[in-house]
Design a protein around this motif. Structure first.
Motif, PDB file in Angstrom:
ATOM      1  N   SER A 133      -5.706   0.350  29.413  1.00  0.00           N
ATOM      2  CA  SER A 133      -4.284   0.076  29.241  1.00  0.00           C
ATOM      3  C   SER A 133      -3.948  -0.200  27.775  1.00  0.00           C
ATOM      4  CB  SER A 133      -3.857  -1.120  30.080  1.00  0.00           C
ATOM      5  OG  SER A 133      -3.954  -0.764  31.431  1.00  0.00           O
ATOM      6  N   THR A 134      -4.875  -0.858  27.089  1.00  0.00           N
ATOM      7  CA  THR A 134      -4.661  -1.127  25.666  1.00  0.00           C
ATOM      8  C   THR A 134      -4.510   0.193  24.906  1.00  0.00           C
ATOM      9  OG1 THR A 134      -6.008  -3.098  25.913  1.00  0.00           O
ATOM     10  CG2 THR A 134      -5.588  -2.365  23.676  1.00  0.00           C
TER      11      THR A 134
ATOM     12  N   LYS B 193      -1.135   1.722  25.701  1.00  0.00           N
ATOM     13  CA  LYS B 193      -0.060   1.011  25.004  1.00  0.00           C
ATOM     14  C   LYS B 193       0.000   1.402  23.535  1.00  0.00           C
ATOM     15  CE  LYS B 193       0.095  -2.864  28.148  1.00  0.00           C
ATOM     16  NZ  LYS B 193      -0.567  -4.138  28.481  1.00  0.00           N
TER      17      LYS B 193
ATOM     18  N   THR C 105       1.553   4.907  23.360  1.00  0.00           N
ATOM     19  CA  THR C 105       2.998   4.938  23.606  1.00  0.00           C
ATOM     20  C   THR C 105       3.766   4.185  22.519  1.00  0.00           C
ATOM     21  OG1 THR C 105       2.739   3.010  25.016  1.00  0.00           O
ATOM     22  CG2 THR C 105       2.839   5.137  26.106  1.00  0.00           C
ATOM     23  N   GLY C 106       3.038   3.498  21.631  1.00  0.00           N
ATOM     24  CA  GLY C 106       3.699   2.885  20.484  1.00  0.00           C
ATOM     25  C   GLY C 106       4.174   1.466  20.704  1.00  0.00           C
ATOM     26  N   ILE C 107       3.763   0.835  21.814  1.00  0.00           N
ATOM     27  CA  ILE C 107       4.228  -0.533  22.006  1.00  0.00           C
ATOM     28  C   ILE C 107       3.174  -1.554  21.600  1.00  0.00           C
ATOM     29  CG2 ILE C 107       5.772   0.133  23.889  1.00  0.00           C
ATOM     30  CD1 ILE C 107       3.803  -1.460  25.695  1.00  0.00           C
ATOM     31  N   LEU C 108       2.024  -1.066  21.157  1.00  0.00           N
ATOM     32  CA  LEU C 108       0.997  -1.962  20.658  1.00  0.00           C
ATOM     33  C   LEU C 108       0.513  -1.365  19.334  1.00  0.00           C
ATOM     34  CD1 LEU C 108      -0.192  -4.521  21.891  1.00  0.00           C
ATOM     35  CD2 LEU C 108      -2.027  -3.160  22.840  1.00  0.00           C
ATOM     36  N   VAL C 109       0.372  -2.216  18.345  1.00  0.00           N
ATOM     37  CA  VAL C 109      -0.020  -1.752  17.016  1.00  0.00           C
ATOM     38  C   VAL C 109      -1.544  -1.856  16.889  1.00  0.00           C
ATOM     39  CG1 VAL C 109       0.328  -2.108  14.541  1.00  0.00           C
ATOM     40  CG2 VAL C 109       2.166  -2.638  16.149  1.00  0.00           C
TER      41      VAL C 109
END
Lengths: 265, 328
Positions: B64-65, B68, B71-75
């Motif tokens: 999942s990391t 994410k 998809t650009g929601i986690l840097v």
């Protein structure tokens, strides 16, 4: 713009789903407003005018300020944002080509439009009919009241949005929410009585905080107690707070996003 | 030109260490200590347009990391991601316009509103042209049989119905990439099969690149041509499913029902792995020993009632990989 209007429309529509809750809310509001009105009537039995408010003026002030206060109860933006962060739902929002702050505002406006139509307006009309309250001094005042009330709304939204975004760091924000909204806001917004009634040092503190711009400024403007150059200054102060708080919200949201850890999964 | 390319991707999480007990909690509020968890560590892969890839790993492996970050929601902490020539977290909105995402565990539909209202909202969010929207809605309603419940509030849908709606919601705007995070979780056999067939079809007909994370390896076996396995944040396998079977599934199993409980089972290059009364399980290497030889050895020495050969299942192979790593 079109897409954000669609959010407002859907939020409005969703509020209609739970009608019973809304009627209950209205009933409780009306009860409290009746208490305040009779309290002021009793306090004014030996007075004709206090700090520029006669009995009719203070009752009008109370009805308008209590009605504007309804937005504070129904907005619930900070808690909505927190719940989304907790459940990891914020991820779904962020995976869409939309601006998070604008989407939140659009949703809030949809909900509040419902509050305005089905809660605030009926209340105001009801109290006008029963207590023969006074109208704004002029058409211009009425128009400026609308502008001022909208700015006040944006300021309230701005504060709630920042508190909500803090949940990205803090997870639990109820303490801050209670301090700011139930503490500082209640004391300095002027929802309970006009700020002119406060002792000098409290008025001074109120002057430098954004809270008086939420309820006091539009309400005192409506009753005609805020006029002339004070009025134009007050409107500029509102505009400044609205801009600053929206910008701060944007900055904190960007910062939050940069170090975002979506809960769960 | 790959659609997705990931190079040396790493993501660390700082986890606040809490101390035990009253004094521990008290001192935690003053001084803070952190543990660093490496959720994703030096992951590399590329995906071509139209690929359908299974991305699997045990719970907490980093699936999942990765999704994410894609998809650009986690840097990312470090490393490089390129999705359709964009860096997702820098171009979140542009990236979002061109991808579709489905989470099996949560819905993107508005809980209190009829399904069709959520679709209408998505039309505005993605600025889908009216005729394209109508065409797609028609197409998916037909394919996934949504018509009977388009006007039902989402909270009243069954899980299977909701998943079909979520798939539609993710595809209305013609995304080039579809990310699916456990789309078959909790579904019954029929609904699972429906989802799988659907994925194959849109992948083939619309050339949508699909990344699928799942714990159900039947999903992977039936749908995906390629498999990426991640374990403790590291990529441990990237390749075809058949290749994985050939490489790690060399051991065949012969299950034999004997006429009586022999105790002296001893065959060359065959190991007895299990025994239940008269039934025994014999493991042998597919490459060095033909099944016919094992059977003839067996029948020449013992009286055999019945026997079956089982090929290694992907499930079993992956279970062993999770447990023992790739070296076995």
């Amino acid at each position: 713009m079109r897409k954000y209007l669609a959010f407002s429309a859907k939020a409005f529509q969703r509020t209609l789903t739970y009608r019973f809750e809304l009627w209950m809310e209205l009933a409780i509001n009306v009860l409290f407003m009746l208490i305040y009105v009779y309290l002021w009537k009793a306090l004014y039995t030996d007075q004709t005018s206090v700090e520029g408010y006669d009995l009719n003026g203070i009752l009008t002030y109370i009805v308008i300020s209590q009605s504007l206060l309804t937005f504070v109860f129904t907005l619930r933006i900070s808690r909505t944002i927190q719940a989304k962060i907790r459940a990891g739902e914020v991820a779904t929002d962020l995976m869409k080509p939309i601006d998070f702050q604008m989407m939140t505002l659009a949703t809030a406006v949809g909900t509040s439009l419902h509050t305005l139509l089905f809660n605030m307006l009926p209340k105001v009309v009801l109290f006008y009919v029963i207590f023969k309250l006074s109208l704004p001094p002029s058409f211009l005042t009425a128009a400026l009241f609308i502008v001022s009330a909208v700015l006040g709304y944006v300021i309230l939204f701005g504060i709630e949005f920042i508190i909500g975004v803090l949940a990205f760091w803090l997870i639990e924000i109820y303490g801050i929410y209670a301090l700011v909204i139930w503490g500082l806001h209640m004391l300095f917004s002027g929802y309970f009585l006009p700020l002119e009634f406060y002792p000098a040092f409290l008025s001074k503190v109120a002057e430098v905080l954004p809270f008086r711009a939420i309820i006091y400024i539009p309400t005192a403007l409506y009753t005609g107690n805020l006029a002339g150059s004070d009025l134009s200054t007050a409107l500029l102060v509102q505009l400044a707070w609205a801009t600053v708080l929206m910008a701060l919200g944007r900055i904190s949201y960007r910062a939050a996003f940069r170090k975002l850890v979506v809960q769960g999964g | 030109m790959p659609v997705i390319s990931v190079e040396h991707l790493c993501k660390d999480f700082k986890v606040h260490k809490r101390r035990k007990g009253f004094w521990g909690s008290l001192s935690s509020t003053v001084t803070r200590e952190y543990d660093i968890i490496k959720a994703v560590e030096d992951v590399n892969f590329t995906l071509e347009r139209g690929e359908l890839v299974g991305y699997i790993g045990a719970n907490g492996a980093g699936k999942s990391t990765t999704i994410k970050m894609l998809t650009g929601i986690l840097v990312p902490t470090s490393g490089h991601i390129d999705v359709m020539n964009l860096t997702p977290y820098l171009h979140r909105k542009e990236n979002a316009r061109r991808i579709g995402v489905v989470f099996g565990q949560r819905t993107q539909l508005w809980w209190d509103l009829p399904v069709i209202d959520s679709f209408e909202l998505l039309k505005h969010i993605y600025e889908i042209p009216e005729n394209r929207y109508k065409h797609n809605l028609e197409f998916f309603s037909e394919l996934l049989q949504l018509r009977p419940f388009l006007c039902t509030p989402v909270r009243k849908l069954s899980l299977g119905q909701r998943m079909r709606c979520d798939l539609t919601a993710a595809l209305l705007h013609d995304p080039e990439i579809l990310y699916l995070d456990e789309p078959t979780i909790g579904l019954d056999v029929v609904a699972k099969e429906q989802v799988r067939q659907f994925l194959k079809q849109i992948n083939a007909e619309r050339q949508v690149t699909v990344i699928l994370t799942t714990h159900d390896l039947n999903d992977v076996e039936q749908v995906c041509g390629r498999l990426i396995i991640i374990d403790k944040g590291k990529l441990i396998y990237d390749g075809g499913i058949d290749a994985l079977k050939n490489q790690y599934g060399k051991t065949r199993m012969l299950i034999v029902d004997l006429a009586q409980p022999y105790t002296d089972i001893d065959l060359e290059a065959v190991s007895l792995t299990r025994r239940e009364e008269n039934r025994i399980w014999l493991a042998f290497d597919r490459d060095t020993l033909p099944a016919s030889e094992v059977i003839s050895q067996l029948t020449s020495r013992y009286e055999v009632r019945d026997l079956t050969i089982s090929e290694p299942e992907i499930e079993e192979i992956v279970r062993r990989i999770y447990k023992f790593g790739m070296s076995q």
